[in-house]
Design a protein around this motif. Structure first.
Motif, PDB file in Angstrom:
ATOM      1  N   ARG A   1       4.862  19.742  -3.128  1.00  0.00           N
ATOM      2  CA  ARG A   1       5.688  19.462  -1.946  1.00  0.00           C
ATOM      3  C   ARG A   1       4.908  18.715  -0.879  1.00  0.00           C
ATOM      4  O   ARG A   1       5.411  17.747  -0.287  1.00  0.00           O
ATOM      5  N   ASN A   2       3.677  19.153  -0.623  1.00  0.00           N
ATOM      6  CA  ASN A   2       2.879  18.509   0.413  1.00  0.00           C
ATOM      7  C   ASN A   2       2.593  17.052   0.071  1.00  0.00           C
ATOM      8  O   ASN A   2       2.619  16.176   0.953  1.00  0.00           O
ATOM      9  N   LEU A   3       2.298  16.777  -1.195  1.00  0.00           N
ATOM     10  CA  LEU A   3       2.056  15.395  -1.601  1.00  0.00           C
ATOM     11  C   LEU A   3       3.339  14.575  -1.509  1.00  0.00           C
ATOM     12  O   LEU A   3       3.306  13.383  -1.180  1.00  0.00           O
ATOM     13  N   GLY A   4       4.470  15.196  -1.796  1.00  0.00           N
ATOM     14  CA  GLY A   4       5.752  14.515  -1.634  1.00  0.00           C
ATOM     15  C   GLY A   4       6.002  14.151  -0.187  1.00  0.00           C
ATOM     16  O   GLY A   4       6.423  13.026   0.127  1.00  0.00           O
ATOM     17  N   TYR A   5       5.733  15.097   0.717  1.00  0.00           N
ATOM     18  CA  TYR A   5       5.901  14.815   2.147  1.00  0.00           C
ATOM     19  C   TYR A   5       4.961  13.698   2.586  1.00  0.00           C
ATOM     20  O   TYR A   5       5.336  12.822   3.393  1.00  0.00           O
TER      21      TYR A   5
ATOM     22  N   ILE B   1       0.835  -1.199   0.000  1.00  0.00           N
ATOM     23  CA  ILE B   1       0.000   0.000   0.000  1.00  0.00           C
ATOM     24  C   ILE B   1       0.870   1.248   0.000  1.00  0.00           C
ATOM     25  O   ILE B   1       0.648   2.199  -0.763  1.00  0.00           O
ATOM     26  N   GLY B   2       1.894   1.246   0.874  1.00  0.00           N
ATOM     27  CA  GLY B   2       2.790   2.393   0.932  1.00  0.00           C
ATOM     28  C   GLY B   2       3.489   2.644  -0.384  1.00  0.00           C
ATOM     29  O   GLY B   2       3.570   3.787  -0.859  1.00  0.00           O
ATOM     30  N   LEU B   3       3.988   1.593  -1.021  1.00  0.00           N
ATOM     31  CA  LEU B   3       4.703   1.741  -2.294  1.00  0.00           C
ATOM     32  C   LEU B   3       3.756   2.145  -3.422  1.00  0.00           C
ATOM     33  O   LEU B   3       4.136   2.914  -4.311  1.00  0.00           O
TER      34      LEU B   3
ATOM     35  N   LEU C   1      11.193   3.161 -14.375  1.00  0.00           N
ATOM     36  CA  LEU C   1      11.588   1.871 -13.816  1.00  0.00           C
ATOM     37  C   LEU C   1      12.871   2.005 -12.998  1.00  0.00           C
ATOM     38  O   LEU C   1      13.047   1.338 -11.974  1.00  0.00           O
ATOM     39  N   ALA C   2      13.769   2.889 -13.457  1.00  0.00           N
ATOM     40  CA  ALA C   2      14.998   3.146 -12.691  1.00  0.00           C
ATOM     41  C   ALA C   2      14.651   3.793 -11.344  1.00  0.00           C
ATOM     42  O   ALA C   2      15.265   3.465 -10.313  1.00  0.00           O
ATOM     43  N   VAL C   3      13.671   4.679 -11.355  1.00  0.00           N
ATOM     44  CA  VAL C   3      13.237   5.313 -10.110  1.00  0.00           C
ATOM     45  C   VAL C   3      12.607   4.277  -9.186  1.00  0.00           C
ATOM     46  O   VAL C   3      12.828   4.297  -7.961  1.00  0.00           O
ATOM     47  N   LEU C   4      11.820   3.357  -9.742  1.00  0.00           N
ATOM     48  CA  LEU C   4      11.236   2.288  -8.932  1.00  0.00           C
ATOM     49  C   LEU C   4      12.321   1.446  -8.273  1.00  0.00           C
ATOM     50  O   LEU C   4      12.196   1.048  -7.103  1.00  0.00           O
ATOM     51  N   LEU C   5      13.370   1.167  -9.032  1.00  0.00           N
ATOM     52  CA  LEU C   5      14.486   0.411  -8.472  1.00  0.00           C
ATOM     53  C   LEU C   5      15.128   1.171  -7.314  1.00  0.00           C
ATOM     54  O   LEU C   5      15.476   0.580  -6.283  1.00  0.00           O
ATOM     55  N   MET C   6      15.251   2.484  -7.477  1.00  0.00           N
ATOM     56  CA  MET C   6      15.812   3.307  -6.412  1.00  0.00           C
ATOM     57  C   MET C   6      14.898   3.309  -5.191  1.00  0.00           C
ATOM     58  O   MET C   6      15.374   3.224  -4.039  1.00  0.00           O
ATOM     59  N   ILE C   7      13.585   3.401  -5.410  1.00  0.00           N
ATOM     60  CA  ILE C   7      12.635   3.371  -4.296  1.00  0.00           C
ATOM     61  C   ILE C   7      12.722   2.037  -3.567  1.00  0.00           C
ATOM     62  O   ILE C   7      12.693   1.975  -2.330  1.00  0.00           O
ATOM     63  N   TRP C   8      12.851   0.938  -4.344  1.00  0.00           N
ATOM     64  CA  TRP C   8      12.992  -0.382  -3.731  1.00  0.00           C
ATOM     65  C   TRP C   8      14.243  -0.432  -2.858  1.00  0.00           C
ATOM     66  O   TRP C   8      14.210  -0.937  -1.728  1.00  0.00           O
TER      67      TRP C   8
ATOM     68  N   ALA D   1       3.742  11.257   0.751  1.00  0.00           N
ATOM     69  CA  ALA D   1       4.228   9.973   0.230  1.00  0.00           C
ATOM     70  C   ALA D   1       5.344   9.426   1.111  1.00  0.00           C
ATOM     71  O   ALA D   1       5.365   8.227   1.452  1.00  0.00           O
ATOM     72  N   VAL D   2       6.279  10.287   1.487  1.00  0.00           N
ATOM     73  CA  VAL D   2       7.389   9.856   2.347  1.00  0.00           C
ATOM     74  C   VAL D   2       6.864   9.399   3.702  1.00  0.00           C
ATOM     75  O   VAL D   2       7.304   8.382   4.245  1.00  0.00           O
ATOM     76  N   LEU D   3       5.889  10.129   4.246  1.00  0.00           N
ATOM     77  CA  LEU D   3       5.335   9.791   5.552  1.00  0.00           C
ATOM     78  C   LEU D   3       4.687   8.409   5.544  1.00  0.00           C
ATOM     79  O   LEU D   3       4.918   7.590   6.445  1.00  0.00           O
ATOM     80  N   ILE D   4       3.875   8.145   4.528  1.00  0.00           N
ATOM     81  CA  ILE D   4       3.187   6.846   4.455  1.00  0.00           C
ATOM     82  C   ILE D   4       4.194   5.719   4.259  1.00  0.00           C
ATOM     83  O   ILE D   4       4.069   4.639   4.861  1.00  0.00           O
ATOM     84  N   LEU D   5       5.212   5.950   3.445  1.00  0.00           N
ATOM     85  CA  LEU D   5       6.239   4.926   3.247  1.00  0.00           C
ATOM     86  C   LEU D   5       7.013   4.674   4.543  1.00  0.00           C
ATOM     87  O   LEU D   5       7.333   3.525   4.867  1.00  0.00           O
ATOM     88  N   LEU D   6       7.295   5.722   5.286  1.00  0.00           N
ATOM     89  CA  LEU D   6       8.001   5.560   6.568  1.00  0.00           C
ATOM     90  C   LEU D   6       7.155   4.767   7.560  1.00  0.00           C
ATOM     91  O   LEU D   6       7.677   3.929   8.309  1.00  0.00           O
TER      92      LEU D   6
END
Length: 793
Positions: A284-288, A29-31, A378-385, A290-295
């Motif tokens: 910016r707020n949506l970026g924050y 869900i987070g990803l 796809l490169a960004v997905l790899l980085m997120i992983w 996204a990071v919050l939910i992933l954390l």
């Protein structure tokens, strides 16, 4: 060794299905959310990157002085473009864009069919080379050289002409001006600030040779020469302004905005024509978020993994006895984490694809699924992983790998206070974030409702604005007025330059002609019935006169209270006084203040007047409530009777006002959805911890039940520790939420005040979710037969 690590990791995942499933669902869900939000952010940041000269293209901005409220406008005076090319050596080319009728729609007649075009622009031919616009049909070099020529987008050409060749065809604009189609250009992509569907040549149009340094209504772009300084260009522009406009007449200064910043950094600017305006704060707020939910999802993994450290300790001890190093164990645990995050990434990827249409509807975007399949993404997905694996596995890997063989049978491991503190700390962080999100959603909802329900000072309901730009001659306009008034559902009709929520004319209000500085005022030319149509409150005097004699040069004006306060009069005192708004005006009436702009802006000065030097573009019609469909049909029939060659172009005032708050509404909807998901992910982790705690205290629960403890007693025993953690989380989360939401509310001139009960409700919701999650496992554990609980392992 690598294959061995994978086998061990897979066995551990299968051996602990519940905890593995919780981890995978939470991370998935987070990803998925991160993928969707990253798509949105990437789409917003991709605006205007398709233009080959993008690094040299800039938009001219006008920064006004105190008379106009120190605002920044995205439009400039008509002479600025030609002066830039002649007097600023750093500028290679410059071009103007004027949306038809200063931002209105155009009525087009093509092959005996009527169309409404809301993306009709008058442009200088230089625009085609500045933005390297691709001409698909027609003369590519001279498409807009001649007067009365026009080029149209490919989609528009298909809509107007079907399979016929558009080149050489004629468009009749507003039943008066004939334009020859000289070309068809490729549609601007969705991530282009330029959104024109029709571009007509400015050559020969009224502003073509206009040398005015006022009337700031023209969006102006310039192409800088290669390797010139941005700062030196600004200096040259200010020298140009000083050379052409005296200091006492300079009510603005000029600046430049790089094309790369036009989309995301223009939300607060006035007079912008494009329909595609982003907001860097939203990104910016949506970026924050996204990071919050992933954390939160990563914290779940760390919590559940370290909570099960006692079971993993024997595995670590045996491995170390057989010669395994801490580094090899770290690699093994990271492999397990990487495998779980990889599975979660795949599931999150497909989940993102499934919900992308709903996400597009929620964000009002047209993000294409193809973006998910590009090499860059796809490169960004790899980085997120990789980042997710690192964050999720760092503490469990370091913690588990440090066990020593001699500690395996030591009771101290069962009471590892450091591990316990970290786990509790992660739970506190998770629910502090969740509580902050709950507070934020409640306040955003309150503010949105406040905006929608606030008394605006006029009644926009049951009022329709019908465009009559193309209706020529007073005889035709009078005929239209009478036809509309004759309808039984219509109560009043007024002709006006504009209406609340759209720009009219900006001027300076002065107490007398000699006053050096004045007050910025919006002026709207209209007639006597405007007060009845808008249902304004008349404080003193009367409305504009119903009839004005031919040759009468006296300009009557009805001011709002804000303007009268500036003049230093009471409403009654103002009647009959002369004021200067460009020309002398006599005050005949005063109406109460009303919100003619977004509630983000305070009420300014406003004037209704009857100066015949300006035109009236709309018929404002107030109608009775009832069958809207029948009313609309009657209005359309009356319109077509008088103006058969014009398209019936209308809007409802209340619906138009909603556009002001589309961004807040979207933010509220996104916040609610992602808040629910964040809380679900946090509750999922709490569910896993509660399940593990119940498993660890299985024998204790069995003994307590044998000694007479009830199910409620056992459930209370297991739940109270988690309840304490949630209370601590609230103490951390609420101050943060208060600060963040106060900062957000400062952007509104009219806003709610944060009430104490918001935090009480948020606390009840957060605590209720936590207790509901924990109690499920607690009751389940308490219902187990004590005989089973006390059996030897």
């Amino acid at each position: 060794m690598f294959n061995n690590y994978i086998k061990i990791a897979w066995r551990n995942i299968k051996a602990n299905r519940l905890f593995s499933l919780i981890n995978i669902i939470g991370l998935s869900i987070g990803l998925a959310i991160v993928i969707l939000l990253f798509l949105f952010i990437s789409h917003e940041q991709s605006f205007d990157t398709m233009f080959s000269k993008k690094d040299r293209i800039h938009r001219v901005l006008v920064e006004t002085d105190g008379d106009f409220g120190y605002e920044t406008w995205a439009t400039a005076p008509p002479v600025v473009a030609s002066s830039l090319q002649k007097e600023v050596t750093n500028v290679e080319k410059a071009a103007r864009m004027l949306k038809h009728d200063f931002g209105g729609t155009a009525s087009l007649r093509v092959n005996n069919q009527n169309f409404t075009e809301d993306r009709f622009y008058w442009v200088d031919k230089e625009l085609l080379s500045i933005f390297d616009i691709s001409i698909l049909k027609g003369d590519k070099e001279n498409a807009l050289d001649r007067p009365n020529t026009v080029i149209i987008s490919e989609t528009t050409a298909n809509m107007y002409f079907g399979n016929d060749d558009p080149v050489g065809q004629v468009l009749l604009v507003d039943d008066s001006l004939k334009l020859e189609v000289t070309g068809v250009y490729q549609d601007f992509p969705e991530n282009s600030t330029l959104d024109a569907d029709v571009m007509a040549s400015s050559n020969g149009y009224w502003f073509y040779e206009n040398r005015s340094w006022s009337n700031s209504s023209f969006e102006t772009y310039c192409l800088l020469k290669n390797n010139v300084s941005f700062e030196s260009t600004l200096i040259q522009m200010n020298h140009m302004l000083d050379a052409n406009v005296s200091q006492e007449d300079q009510w603005y200064s000029l600046s430049l905005q790089p094309l790369s910043k036009v989309h995301l950094y223009s939300a607060s600017f006035g007079n912008t024509y494009t329909s595609r305006v982003g907001d860097i704060n939203e990104v910016r707020n949506l970026g924050y978020l996204a990071v919050l939910i992933l954390l939160i999802a990563c914290m779940n993994y760390m919590n559940l993994t370290t909570a099960r450290s006692q079971k993993r300790s024997k595995e670590v001890g045996i491995s170390k006895t057989l010669g395994a190093t801490s580094q090899s164990l770290i690699g093994r645990f990271y492999m397990e984490t990487g495998l779980i995050t990889a599975i979660s990434m795949v599931l999150g990827f497909f989940l993102a694809i499934m919900v992308l249409p709903a996400f597009n509807a929620l964000t009002d975007q047209e993000i294409n699924i193809d973006l998910l399949l590009t090499g860059e993404f796809l490169a960004v997905l790899l980085m997120i992983w990789a980042i997710t694996t690192f964050l999720s596995g760092i503490y469990p890997a370091l913690y588990l790998s440090r066990f020593l063989p001699k500690q395996i049978l030591s009771p101290s491991l069962k009471q590892d206070k450091g591990n316990l503190v970290v786990r509790k700390g992660l739970v506190v962080l998770q629910f502090a974030a969740s509580a902050s999100l709950i507070v934020g959603v409640l306040i955003i909802y309150q503010q949105t409702q406040f905006i929608q329900n606030k008394n605006l000072g006029f009644a926009p309901e049951n009022v329709m604005a019908i465009s009559v730009r193309g209706l020529r001659g007073m005889e035709n306009r009078s005929a239209m007025l009478q036809e509309l008034k004759s309808l039984t559902d219509v109560t009043s009709v007024a002709m006006a330059q504009g209406y609340p929520s759209i720009d009219v004319s900006g001027r300076s209000l002065r107490k007398n002609e000699s006053e050096e500085h004045g007050l910025n005022i919006q002026t709207n030319v209209t007639d006597s019935e405007i007060i009845d149509v808008l249902n304004l409150k008349l404080l003193a005097g009367q409305g504009l006169p119903a009839h004005k004699s031919e040759g009468d040069t006296l300009v009557e004006v009805v001011l709002n209270k804000k303007a009268v306060d500036y003049l230093g009069f009471t409403p009654d005192e103002a009647i009959g006084k002369e004021v200067y708004i460009g020309v002398p005006n006599i005050i005949v009436g005063v109406v109460d203040d009303f919100n003619y702009e977004s509630l983000r802006q305070p009420i300014g000065a406003y004037a209704f007047h009857n100066n015949t030097s300006e035109g009236k573009s709309y018929m404002l019609v107030r109608f009775k409530t009832g069958n809207i469909s029948n009313t609309l049909s009657g209005l359309k029939a009356a319109f077509n009777k008088v103006a058969p060659n014009l398209d019936f172009d209308y809007t409802f005032l209340d619906q138009n006002l909603e556009k002001f708050y589309a961004r807040e509404k979207r933010a509220g909807q996104l916040s609610i959805v992602f808040c629910i998901l964040a809380i679900f992910v946090a509750a999922l982790g709490l569910f896993g911890l509660a399940a593990y705690t119940a498993e660890q205290r299985r024998k204790e629960i069995g003994i307590r039940k044998v000694l007479g403890a009830s199910v409620a007693t056992v459930a209370q025993m297991l739940s109270k520790d988690f309840a304490k953690l949630v209370f601590i989380a609230l103490l951390f989360g609420f101050p943060l939420a208060y600060w963040l939401m106060e900062t957000w509310l400062e952007g509104f001139a009219y806003r709610i005040h944060i009430q104490w009960w918001v935090f009480v409700v948020s606390a009840i919701i957060a605590l209720g979710i936590a207790l509901l999650t924990v109690s499920f496992q607690s009751i389940r554990a308490a219902l187990i037969n004590p005989v089973k609980s006390l059996r030897t392992e």
